[in-house]
Design an enzyme around this catalytic site. Structure first.
Site, PDB file in Angstrom:
ATOM      1  N   LYS A 185       0.861  -1.186   0.000  1.00  0.00           N
ATOM      2  CA  LYS A 185       0.000   0.000   0.000  1.00  0.00           C
ATOM      3  C   LYS A 185       0.893   1.231   0.000  1.00  0.00           C
ATOM      4  O   LYS A 185       1.389   1.648   1.034  1.00  0.00           O
ATOM      5  CB  LYS A 185      -0.933   0.034   1.217  1.00  0.00           C
ATOM      6  CG  LYS A 185      -2.066   1.024   1.023  1.00  0.00           C
ATOM      7  CD  LYS A 185      -2.476   1.747   2.283  1.00  0.00           C
ATOM      8  CE  LYS A 185      -1.590   2.876   2.691  1.00  0.00           C
ATOM      9  NZ  LYS A 185      -1.479   4.007   1.759  1.00  0.00           N
ATOM     10  N   GLU A 261       9.604   1.202  10.684  1.00  0.00           N
ATOM     11  CA  GLU A 261      10.635   2.210  10.389  1.00  0.00           C
ATOM     12  C   GLU A 261       9.964   3.560  10.523  1.00  0.00           C
ATOM     13  O   GLU A 261       9.172   3.947   9.663  1.00  0.00           O
ATOM     14  CB  GLU A 261      11.166   2.027   8.960  1.00  0.00           C
ATOM     15  CG  GLU A 261      11.892   0.723   8.716  1.00  0.00           C
ATOM     16  CD  GLU A 261      13.255   0.659   9.388  1.00  0.00           C
ATOM     17  OE1 GLU A 261      13.742   1.698   9.881  1.00  0.00           O
ATOM     18  OE2 GLU A 261      13.815  -0.440   9.437  1.00  0.00           O
ATOM     19  N   CYS A 295      13.989  10.594   6.441  1.00  0.00           N
ATOM     20  CA  CYS A 295      13.937  10.275   7.868  1.00  0.00           C
ATOM     21  C   CYS A 295      15.326  10.363   8.489  1.00  0.00           C
ATOM     22  O   CYS A 295      15.468  10.587   9.678  1.00  0.00           O
ATOM     23  CB  CYS A 295      13.362   8.887   8.068  1.00  0.00           C
ATOM     24  SG  CYS A 295      14.217   7.658   7.073  1.00  0.00           S
ATOM     25  N   GLU A 392      10.430  16.674  13.830  1.00  0.00           N
ATOM     26  CA  GLU A 392      11.039  16.329  12.554  1.00  0.00           C
ATOM     27  C   GLU A 392      10.703  17.462  11.575  1.00  0.00           C
ATOM     28  O   GLU A 392       9.528  17.737  11.330  1.00  0.00           O
ATOM     29  CB  GLU A 392      10.418  15.002  12.088  1.00  0.00           C
ATOM     30  CG  GLU A 392      11.279  14.208  11.174  1.00  0.00           C
ATOM     31  CD  GLU A 392      10.637  12.871  10.796  1.00  0.00           C
ATOM     32  OE1 GLU A 392       9.449  12.633  11.093  1.00  0.00           O
ATOM     33  OE2 GLU A 392      11.346  12.074  10.178  1.00  0.00           O
TER      34      GLU A 392
HETATM   35  P1  NAD Z   1       2.655   8.745   7.276  1.00  0.00           P
HETATM   36  O1  NAD Z   1       2.848   8.012   8.549  1.00  0.00           O
HETATM   37  O2  NAD Z   1       1.683   9.854   7.241  1.00  0.00           O
HETATM   38  O3  NAD Z   1       2.212   7.729   6.121  1.00  0.00           O
HETATM   39  C1  NAD Z   1       2.961   6.566   5.834  1.00  0.00           C
HETATM   40  C2  NAD Z   1       2.045   5.560   5.148  1.00  0.00           C
HETATM   41  O4  NAD Z   1       1.040   5.153   6.057  1.00  0.00           O
HETATM   42  C3  NAD Z   1       1.314   6.092   3.920  1.00  0.00           C
HETATM   43  O5  NAD Z   1       1.206   5.061   2.972  1.00  0.00           O
HETATM   44  C4  NAD Z   1      -0.056   6.438   4.490  1.00  0.00           C
HETATM   45  O6  NAD Z   1      -1.071   6.418   3.504  1.00  0.00           O
HETATM   46  C5  NAD Z   1      -0.246   5.320   5.486  1.00  0.00           C
HETATM   47  N1  NAD Z   1      -1.197   5.584   6.557  1.00  0.00           N
HETATM   48  C6  NAD Z   1      -1.518   6.764   7.129  1.00  0.00           C
HETATM   49  N2  NAD Z   1      -2.416   6.572   8.111  1.00  0.00           N
HETATM   50  C7  NAD Z   1      -2.662   5.233   8.169  1.00  0.00           C
HETATM   51  C8  NAD Z   1      -3.494   4.410   8.981  1.00  0.00           C
HETATM   52  N3  NAD Z   1      -4.243   4.905   9.944  1.00  0.00           N
HETATM   53  N4  NAD Z   1      -3.487   3.082   8.764  1.00  0.00           N
HETATM   54  C9  NAD Z   1      -2.723   2.553   7.800  1.00  0.00           C
HETATM   55  N5  NAD Z   1      -1.907   3.267   6.999  1.00  0.00           N
HETATM   56  C10 NAD Z   1      -1.881   4.604   7.185  1.00  0.00           C
HETATM   57  O7  NAD Z   1       4.105   9.220   6.849  1.00  0.00           O
HETATM   58  P2  NAD Z   1       4.533  10.058   5.560  1.00  0.00           P
HETATM   59  O8  NAD Z   1       4.149  11.478   5.793  1.00  0.00           O
HETATM   60  O9  NAD Z   1       4.062   9.394   4.311  1.00  0.00           O
HETATM   61  O10 NAD Z   1       6.111   9.882   5.605  1.00  0.00           O
HETATM   62  C11 NAD Z   1       6.930  10.669   6.385  1.00  0.00           C
HETATM   63  C12 NAD Z   1       7.327   9.948   7.651  1.00  0.00           C
HETATM   64  O11 NAD Z   1       7.930   8.700   7.334  1.00  0.00           O
HETATM   65  C13 NAD Z   1       8.359  10.707   8.441  1.00  0.00           C
HETATM   66  O12 NAD Z   1       8.046  10.667   9.811  1.00  0.00           O
HETATM   67  C14 NAD Z   1       9.647   9.936   8.175  1.00  0.00           C
HETATM   68  O13 NAD Z   1      10.621  10.076   9.154  1.00  0.00           O
HETATM   69  C15 NAD Z   1       9.145   8.557   8.065  1.00  0.00           C
HETATM   70  N6  NAD Z   1      10.092   7.720   7.335  1.00  0.00           N
HETATM   71  C16 NAD Z   1      10.813   6.798   8.031  1.00  0.00           C
HETATM   72  C17 NAD Z   1      11.748   6.025   7.376  1.00  0.00           C
HETATM   73  C18 NAD Z   1      12.548   5.007   8.130  1.00  0.00           C
HETATM   74  O14 NAD Z   1      13.103   4.124   7.485  1.00  0.00           O
HETATM   75  N7  NAD Z   1      12.637   5.065   9.450  1.00  0.00           N
HETATM   76  C19 NAD Z   1      11.935   6.179   6.006  1.00  0.00           C
HETATM   77  C20 NAD Z   1      11.186   7.123   5.324  1.00  0.00           C
HETATM   78  C21 NAD Z   1      10.255   7.890   6.004  1.00  0.00           C
END
Ligand code: NAD
Length: 488
Positions: A185, A261, A295, A392
């Site tokens: 997804k 992650e 991240c 962040e």
């Molecule tokens: P997000 O948490 O808003 O979304 C991530 C994913 O989760 C998306 O596909 C989103 O549609 C989905 N999602 C959102 N709400 C959900 C729910 N209730 N149930 C299931 N899925 C849901 O994050 P983002 O804004 O897309 O990405 C940025 C974040 O990701 C930052 O905090 C960044 O640090 C983190 N990140 C971490 C890593 C790592 O490896 N640690 C790598 C890249 C990004």
């Protein structure tokens, strides 16, 4: 309807990927999610908005393919992954253009991401044939201990928008190598890259149902429905800590194994004895890869008193020099942010820091226009109590703080709930290693601005996550050990 991808298609064409969900090897028509070009705020394409019923169908498809994929010899699984690597490499320029279009990142960053993403398929093609078991003698002498590693089962993979290709391959690679079938997804902001990669997977010979891709605006209920299905055994999530916590609670209801992650707040520590030129090179990579939307991005710069002013001056010059523009313009070095909301969040923390006494030596306010642009910004005199020190930033903003002693640097670095990545710059390697050991994070880069490597374990401690991706450990997240007590 099965729109199998013909050869010689242009994968960079957004309209190619607007056909719908990819379930059980078929492209199911759909619409409902507009995909934006963040450089212009215009619509690139529309993709399908999956319902709970579609999610059930995806689990059915992953289930129907599971036994066959699990029984497929590891060598054959490896060869499919290796072909997928080859196809991503062959189409790398189209994939990079597509990433730049929907994510906004500058083309050099997008090219770097495609190479990094493809490498996970090559690495796990190599690991697929090396999933080892164990054989031991029970200390009592009563029996023998034999441990087999079995595929964990149907895996739900959820990815963010900031690395649309690499966050997907970092999960699909080990899952497929281990013998699991998956449902990906991707984030609604950047689904086109995921669908383009699924088409390349078809060409590489991934059997129907082994990889399914669905996009939805209704992430919570759709993902919860899949997690509640007893056939689903794994959730691998990359995204924010807040959503990670919600998903951990949801997965607990059906005791689904989780890899997480999550967010970061990386410190970047510069000691007086650091090589200034090399440190600035590292700082620019650590801060500006993906225009700060990473991240692992350096979120807090701590410069020792003796080098502080020279570091701020050098960083300001380099940041002010960057060319801002559409990601797909070859001259661009800093692309737009993903959404207008992202720009507003950055503006909020920068304005609050300035209100509390910080000074912007370059940048400091959003740029006018339709695209979602925020300029490269350096802040000095930032109080440790400012929100920017704890949140962040996820943008091209570098707050610089001054410190005096090694102990103070470690204390400041650890003053966060996150623990993903950290950077230390010093010519004294003993000191750099000592400081690195003192920092609570899953990864430390020493005299380097980039740490991501498919062969290394990527992941965090504290609120930055659970488990590791990449390296030899990544595949272990997708296997379940089975112990046989054997007497012979
Ligand atoms: P997000 O948490 O808003 O979304 C991530 C994913 O989760 C998306 O596909 C989103 O549609 C989905 N999602 C959102 N709400 C959900 C729910 N209730 N149930 C299931 N899925 C849901 O994050 P983002 O804004 O897309 O990405 C940025 C974040 O990701 C930052 O905090 C960044 O640090 C983190 N990140 C971490 C890593 C790592 O490896 N640690 C790598 C890249 C990004």
């Amino acid at each position: 309807m099965n729109l199998r991808s013909p050869r010689n298609v242009n994968y960079a064409d957004p309209s190619l990927h607007a056909h719908g969900l990819y379930i059980g090897g078929a492209w199911l028509p759909g619409s409902g999610i507009p995909v934006m070009d963040p450089s212009t705020a215009s619509i690139l394409a529309e993709v399908a908005d999956a319902s709970i019923e579609d999610a059930r169908r995806a689990v059915d498809a992953a289930d129907a393919a599971a036994a066959g994929w699990r029984a497929t010899p590891a060598r054959q699984r490896a060869e499919i992954l290796r072909r997928w690597f080859g196809l991503m490499t062959e189409h790398s320029e189209e994939l990079a253009t597509l990433i730049s279009l929907e994510n906004g990142k500058a083309l050099p960053d997008a090219r770097g991401e495609v190479a990094y993403a493809a490498e996970f398929f090559r690495w796990y093609a190599e690991e697929a044939v090396r999933i080892a078991g164990e054989f031991r003698h029970a200390p009592s002498g009563a029996n023998h201990i034999l441990v087999d590693h079995e595929p964990i089962g149907i895996s739900i993979l959820i990815t963010p928008w900031n690395f649309p290709a690499a966050m997907a391959t970092r999960k699909i690679g080990p899952a497929l190598a281990a013998g699991c079938t998956v449902i990906l997804k991707p984030a609604s902001e950047t689904p086109l890259t995921a669908y383009a990669m699924a088409r390349l997977g078809e060409e590489a010979g991934v059997p129907a149902g082994v990889v399914n891709v669905l996009t939805t605006r209704n992430s919570g209920p759709v993902v919860n429905a899949m997690l509640a299905d007893p056939r689903v055994r794994k959730l691998s999530f990359t995204g924010s800590t807040g959503v990670g916590r919600i998903l951990l609670a949801e997965a607990a209801k059906s005791v689904v194994s989780c890899s997480m992650e999550l967010g970061g707040n990386a410190p970047f520590i510069v000691f007086d004895d650091a090589d200034l030129g090399a440190t600035l090179d590292g700082a620019m990579i650590a801060k500006m890869r993906n225009a700060g939307e990473a991240c692992t991005a350096a979120n807090r710069f701590y410069a020792q008193a003796g080098i502080h002013d020279a570091f701020v001056k050098g960083l300001t010059e380099r940041m002010a020099d960057l060319k801002i523009g559409a990601g797909y313009d070859p001259a661009t070095q800093c692309g737009p942010m993903i959404t207008r909301k992202a720009v507003q969040n950055i503006d909020r923390v920068v304005a609050e820091a300035i209100e509390r006494g910080a000074r912007a030596t370059t940048g400091g306010a959003p740029l006018p226009g339709d695209g979602y642009f925020y300029p490269p910004t350096v802040l000095e005199n930032v109080p440790a109590t400012a929100a920017i020190a704890h949140e962040e930033i996820f943008g091209p903003v570098a707050p610089v703080y001054k410190f005096e002693t090694e102990e103070e640097a470690i204390r400041l670095a650890n003053d966060t709930e996150y623990g993903l990545a950290a950077y230390v710059f010093s010519r004294d390697l003993s000191r750099a290693m000592r400081v690195g050991k003192g920092i609570e994070s899953g990864m430390v880069a020493i005299n380097r601005g980039l740490m991501s490597d498919p062969a290394a374990p990527f992941g965090g401690v504290k609120q930055s996550g659970l488990g590791r991706e990449g390296g030899v450990r990544g595949i272990l997240e997708f296997v379940e050990p089975k112990y046989f007590a054997v007497e012979f």
